[in-house]
Design an enzyme around this catalytic site. Structure first.
Site, PDB file in Angstrom:
ATOM      1  N   SER A 156      30.162  49.205  36.787  1.00 22.89           N
ATOM      2  CA  SER A 156      29.660  47.918  36.307  1.00 22.89           C
ATOM      3  C   SER A 156      28.283  48.148  35.696  1.00 22.89           C
ATOM      4  O   SER A 156      27.641  49.177  35.982  1.00 22.89           O
ATOM      5  CB  SER A 156      29.536  46.956  37.499  1.00 22.89           C
ATOM      6  OG  SER A 156      28.759  45.822  37.163  1.00 22.89           O
ATOM      7  N   TYR A 169      27.422  44.993  46.304  1.00 20.67           N
ATOM      8  CA  TYR A 169      28.082  45.318  45.025  1.00 20.67           C
ATOM      9  C   TYR A 169      27.242  46.318  44.230  1.00 20.67           C
ATOM     10  O   TYR A 169      27.757  47.319  43.726  1.00 20.67           O
ATOM     11  CB  TYR A 169      28.278  44.019  44.235  1.00 20.67           C
ATOM     12  CG  TYR A 169      29.104  44.139  42.984  1.00 20.67           C
ATOM     13  CD1 TYR A 169      30.494  44.167  43.047  1.00 20.67           C
ATOM     14  CD2 TYR A 169      28.504  44.203  41.721  1.00 20.67           C
ATOM     15  CE1 TYR A 169      31.266  44.253  41.889  1.00 20.67           C
ATOM     16  CE2 TYR A 169      29.264  44.295  40.562  1.00 20.67           C
ATOM     17  CZ  TYR A 169      30.637  44.314  40.649  1.00 20.67           C
ATOM     18  OH  TYR A 169      31.405  44.400  39.506  1.00 20.67           O
TER      19      TYR A 169
HETATM   20  P1  NAD Z   1      40.078  40.745  39.673  1.00 20.72           P
HETATM   21  O1  NAD Z   1      39.674  39.972  40.878  1.00 20.72           O
HETATM   22  O2  NAD Z   1      40.743  40.043  38.521  1.00 20.72           O
HETATM   23  O3  NAD Z   1      41.005  41.977  40.097  1.00 20.72           O
HETATM   24  C1  NAD Z   1      40.748  42.734  41.231  1.00 20.72           C
HETATM   25  C2  NAD Z   1      41.985  43.505  41.592  1.00 20.72           C
HETATM   26  O4  NAD Z   1      41.711  44.248  42.798  1.00 20.72           O
HETATM   27  C3  NAD Z   1      43.188  42.627  41.897  1.00 20.72           C
HETATM   28  O5  NAD Z   1      44.356  43.263  41.428  1.00 20.72           O
HETATM   29  C4  NAD Z   1      43.201  42.560  43.432  1.00 20.72           C
HETATM   30  O6  NAD Z   1      44.475  42.302  43.982  1.00 20.72           O
HETATM   31  C5  NAD Z   1      42.733  43.968  43.741  1.00 20.72           C
HETATM   32  N1  NAD Z   1      42.207  44.116  45.087  1.00 20.72           N
HETATM   33  C6  NAD Z   1      41.225  43.405  45.709  1.00 20.72           C
HETATM   34  N2  NAD Z   1      41.070  43.850  46.967  1.00 20.72           N
HETATM   35  C7  NAD Z   1      41.949  44.865  47.138  1.00 20.72           C
HETATM   36  C8  NAD Z   1      42.266  45.732  48.231  1.00 20.72           C
HETATM   37  N3  NAD Z   1      41.651  45.637  49.411  1.00 20.72           N
HETATM   38  N4  NAD Z   1      43.236  46.648  48.050  1.00 20.72           N
HETATM   39  C9  NAD Z   1      43.898  46.748  46.873  1.00 20.72           C
HETATM   40  N5  NAD Z   1      43.634  45.964  45.807  1.00 20.72           N
HETATM   41  C10 NAD Z   1      42.672  45.044  45.950  1.00 20.72           C
HETATM   42  O7  NAD Z   1      38.727  41.482  39.192  1.00 20.72           O
HETATM   43  P2  NAD Z   1      38.277  42.091  37.779  1.00 20.72           P
HETATM   44  O8  NAD Z   1      37.263  41.177  37.229  1.00 20.72           O
HETATM   45  O9  NAD Z   1      39.427  42.484  36.953  1.00 20.72           O
HETATM   46  O10 NAD Z   1      37.501  43.390  38.292  1.00 20.72           O
HETATM   47  C11 NAD Z   1      38.085  44.684  38.323  1.00 20.72           C
HETATM   48  C12 NAD Z   1      36.984  45.723  38.479  1.00 20.72           C
HETATM   49  O11 NAD Z   1      36.068  45.613  37.392  1.00 20.72           O
HETATM   50  C13 NAD Z   1      36.153  45.571  39.766  1.00 20.72           C
HETATM   51  O12 NAD Z   1      35.856  46.839  40.288  1.00 20.72           O
HETATM   52  C14 NAD Z   1      34.896  44.874  39.256  1.00 20.72           C
HETATM   53  O13 NAD Z   1      33.777  45.155  40.062  1.00 20.72           O
HETATM   54  C15 NAD Z   1      34.761  45.487  37.889  1.00 20.72           C
HETATM   55  N6  NAD Z   1      33.950  44.681  36.966  1.00 20.72           N
HETATM   56  C16 NAD Z   1      34.367  43.436  36.567  1.00 20.72           C
HETATM   57  C17 NAD Z   1      33.579  42.707  35.664  1.00 20.72           C
HETATM   58  C18 NAD Z   1      33.992  41.351  35.132  1.00 20.72           C
HETATM   59  O14 NAD Z   1      33.217  40.706  34.416  1.00 20.72           O
HETATM   60  N7  NAD Z   1      35.187  40.861  35.413  1.00 20.72           N
HETATM   61  C19 NAD Z   1      32.372  43.246  35.219  1.00 20.72           C
HETATM   62  C20 NAD Z   1      31.978  44.506  35.668  1.00 20.72           C
HETATM   63  C21 NAD Z   1      32.784  45.221  36.532  1.00 20.72           C
END
Ligand code: NAD
Length: 274
Positions: A156, A169
């Site tokens: 991130s 985080y």
């Molecule tokens: P999201 O909530 O849409 O997806 C998260 C996924 O992780 C889902 O498939 C969920 O089922 C799975 N998950 C959660 N806990 C779990 C566990 N204990 N075991 C197995 N699977 C698990 O989130 P996202 O926004 O797509 O984020 C995905 C990644 O990208 C994360 O690591 C997040 O920190 C990172 N990220 C997201 C953003 C953003 O703006 N959305 C920005 C920077 C980084």
């Protein structure tokens, strides 16, 4: 067109043909976008994450039908090392190898340090950081045997800079960059690369819900919430898309990126250029 030209055209369109990818947390958001992009590039994919079984089955079927690749699913909980081991072993048993590992599963919790729930700290460190250690250590023997592998860690912008109230985080994502560097150094001569992608705000269903929620709570228009609240730190004032993240992951998995390893790639519209 000669046969050689046809083969070259297929290789260019499907650069990951015959590869096997495991993407943690790929039942929604960025992970799903990356899984779709890897499948479009010809890779077999193993999805992972939580969700309604019928929705996950429908996602598997639609990716398989759209891109003509096998699509498996593991419901392994990324807080449980023994379930992670089972997921990796099943992928290798099913497809013969694990070539592209995308460590994407992640959760967030926002609270001041003195009130930060200990259970939330433990869960965030386990899912956002330790799970990547487990998948990596378990996937490496298969990659080393094939002298080829790609590990892509979804960190991130918070792997590069901090923000208040996100202690766990920010700590986990900074840790992810450390793990990325060590993995890259240990595998540098083995045909394996390990890199981190550092997104700013990416447009996902979760973000859409936040826009509506904040607009209602503060009585301000959506456009103002997007520009002045959510994207306050993001100079280009637009969300990245899950398709963009998918394309970047595919690039890192192809031979064009063979010499890129140990890098942390900001995909944040200039956020960390401040
Ligand atoms: P999201 O909530 O849409 O997806 C998260 C996924 O992780 C889902 O498939 C969920 O089922 C799975 N998950 C959660 N806990 C779990 C566990 N204990 N075991 C197995 N699977 C698990 O989130 P996202 O926004 O797509 O984020 C995905 C990644 O990208 C994360 O690591 C997040 O920190 C990172 N990220 C997201 C953003 C953003 O703006 N959305 C920005 C920077 C980084």
């Amino acid at each position: 067109m000669t046969i050689a030209m046809t083969e070259r055209a297929i290789a260019a369109a499907k650069p990951l043909k015959d590869k096997v990818s495991v993407i943690t947390g790929s039942t929604s958001g960025i992970g799903l976008g990356i899984a779709r992009a890897l499948a479009a590039a010809g890779s077999a994919v193993v999805l992972n994450g939580f969700g309604a079984p019928e929705e996950i089955k429908a996602t598997q079927a639609s990716i398989g039908a759209e891109f003509g690749v096998p699509v498996a699913f593991s419901g392994a909980d990324m807080t449980k090392p023994e379930q992670i081991a089972e997921m990796v072993q099943t992928a290798i048993d099913m497809f013969g190898s694990l070539d592209v590992l995308v460590n994407n599963a992640g959760i967030q919790h926002v609270a001041p340090l003195q009130e930060f729930p200990v259970a939330k700290w433990d869960a965030i460190i386990a899912i956002d950081l330790s799970s990547a250690f487990h998948t990596t250590r378990l996937a490496l023997p298969s990659m080393i045997a094939k002298k080829w592998g790609r590990i892509i860690n979804i960190a991130s912008a918070h792997g590069l800079v901090g923000s208040p109230f996100k202690a766990a985080y920010v700590a986990a994502k900074h840790g992810m960059l450390g793990l990325t560097k060590v993995t890259a150094l240990e595998t540098a001569e083995m045909g394996i690369t390990c890199n981190a992608i550092c997104p700013g705000y990416v447009y996902t269903p979760l973000v859409e819900a936040q826009i509506d929620g904040q607009a209602k709570a503060h009585g301000i228009p959506r456009e103002k919430v997007i520009r002045d609240v959510l994207l306050a730190q993001q100079p280009n004032k637009r969300f990245a898309t899950t398709d963009e993240l998918g394309a970047i992951a595919v690039f890192l998995a192809t031979d064009a990126a063979s010499s890129i390893t140990g890098a942390a790639l900001p995909v944040d519209g200039g956020w960390t250029a401040h």
